[in-house]
Design a protein around this motif. Structure first.
Motif, PDB file in Angstrom:
ATOM      1  N   VAL A  99       0.838  -1.208   0.000  1.00 24.36           N
ATOM      2  CA  VAL A  99       0.000   0.000   0.000  1.00 24.36           C
ATOM      3  C   VAL A  99       0.868   1.251   0.000  1.00 24.36           C
ATOM      4  CG1 VAL A  99      -1.602   1.368   1.417  1.00 24.36           C
ATOM      5  CG2 VAL A  99      -2.026  -1.061   1.061  1.00 24.36           C
ATOM      6  N   VAL A 100       1.879   1.271   0.855  1.00 27.75           N
ATOM      7  CA  VAL A 100       2.762   2.438   0.928  1.00 27.75           C
ATOM      8  C   VAL A 100       3.498   2.616  -0.396  1.00 27.75           C
ATOM      9  CG1 VAL A 100       4.785   3.437   2.066  1.00 27.75           C
ATOM     10  CG2 VAL A 100       3.003   2.333   3.428  1.00 27.75           C
ATOM     11  N   GLN A 101       4.017   1.534  -0.951  1.00 28.63           N
ATOM     12  CA  GLN A 101       4.731   1.621  -2.223  1.00 28.63           C
ATOM     13  C   GLN A 101       3.810   2.136  -3.335  1.00 28.63           C
ATOM     14  OE1 GLN A 101       6.674  -1.972  -3.497  1.00 28.63           O
ATOM     15  NE2 GLN A 101       7.588  -0.988  -5.263  1.00 28.63           N
ATOM     16  N   ASP A 102       2.621   1.586  -3.449  1.00 28.26           N
ATOM     17  CA  ASP A 102       1.673   2.039  -4.479  1.00 28.26           C
ATOM     18  C   ASP A 102       1.344   3.521  -4.324  1.00 28.26           C
ATOM     19  OD1 ASP A 102       1.618  -0.524  -5.498  1.00 28.26           O
ATOM     20  OD2 ASP A 102      -0.332  -1.035  -4.624  1.00 28.26           O
ATOM     21  N   THR A 103       1.143   3.960  -3.089  1.00 31.17           N
ATOM     22  CA  THR A 103       0.821   5.368  -2.833  1.00 31.17           C
ATOM     23  C   THR A 103       1.979   6.269  -3.230  1.00 31.17           C
ATOM     24  OG1 THR A 103      -0.639   4.728  -1.015  1.00 31.17           O
ATOM     25  CG2 THR A 103       0.121   7.015  -1.052  1.00 31.17           C
ATOM     26  N   LEU A 104       3.186   5.908  -2.850  1.00 35.28           N
ATOM     27  CA  LEU A 104       4.355   6.723  -3.185  1.00 35.28           C
ATOM     28  C   LEU A 104       4.588   6.779  -4.687  1.00 35.28           C
ATOM     29  CD1 LEU A 104       6.778   5.553  -0.363  1.00 35.28           C
ATOM     30  CD2 LEU A 104       5.691   7.806  -0.567  1.00 35.28           C
ATOM     31  N   GLU A 105       4.350   5.675  -5.373  1.00 36.09           N
ATOM     32  CA  GLU A 105       4.550   5.653  -6.820  1.00 36.09           C
ATOM     33  C   GLU A 105       3.566   6.573  -7.533  1.00 36.09           C
ATOM     34  OE1 GLU A 105       4.387   1.459  -7.612  1.00 36.09           O
ATOM     35  OE2 GLU A 105       6.555   1.233  -7.319  1.00 36.09           O
ATOM     36  N   ARG A 106       2.391   6.773  -6.969  1.00 36.40           N
ATOM     37  CA  ARG A 106       1.413   7.689  -7.573  1.00 36.40           C
ATOM     38  C   ARG A 106       1.835   9.145  -7.427  1.00 36.40           C
ATOM     39  NH1 ARG A 106      -3.468   5.046  -4.713  1.00 36.40           N
ATOM     40  NH2 ARG A 106      -3.344   3.013  -5.680  1.00 36.40           N
ATOM     41  N   LEU A 107       2.677   9.437  -6.457  1.00 37.60           N
ATOM     42  CA  LEU A 107       3.108  10.810  -6.201  1.00 37.60           C
ATOM     43  C   LEU A 107       4.280  11.241  -7.069  1.00 37.60           C
ATOM     44  CD1 LEU A 107       2.919  10.790  -2.311  1.00 37.60           C
ATOM     45  CD2 LEU A 107       1.275  11.761  -3.915  1.00 37.60           C
TER      46      LEU A 107
END
Length: 70
Positions: free
Chosen positions: A18-26
């Motif tokens: 979840v954290v990785q997916d969120t950071l990649e969107r930023l």
């Protein structure tokens, strides 16, 4: 310009994802994930990171211990 390097440490695989997916969107950071604090400490010895995101409650060394070690 180099990509920011982020280390995400959590003993729960789902949270790391979840954290990785969120950071990649930023943006486009270089994200490294790890599930064990001891291995994260070894990573930090060998590589440099701009940001560390860690869980607090983990088996073995908790997040506070990890922060002290790095």
């Amino acid at each position: 310009m180099r990509k920011p390097r982020i280390l995400v440490v959590d003993d729960e695989e789902g949270m790391r994802e979840v954290v990785q997916d969120t950071l990649e969107r930023l943006g486009d950071p270089a994200i490294v994930t790890e599930g064990q604090s001891a291995r994260a400490v070894e990573l930090v010895k060998d590589e440099s990171f701009d940001l560390l995101i860690t869980d607090i409650r983990m088996p073995g060394t908790d997040g506070f211990g990890l922060l002290e070690a790095v």
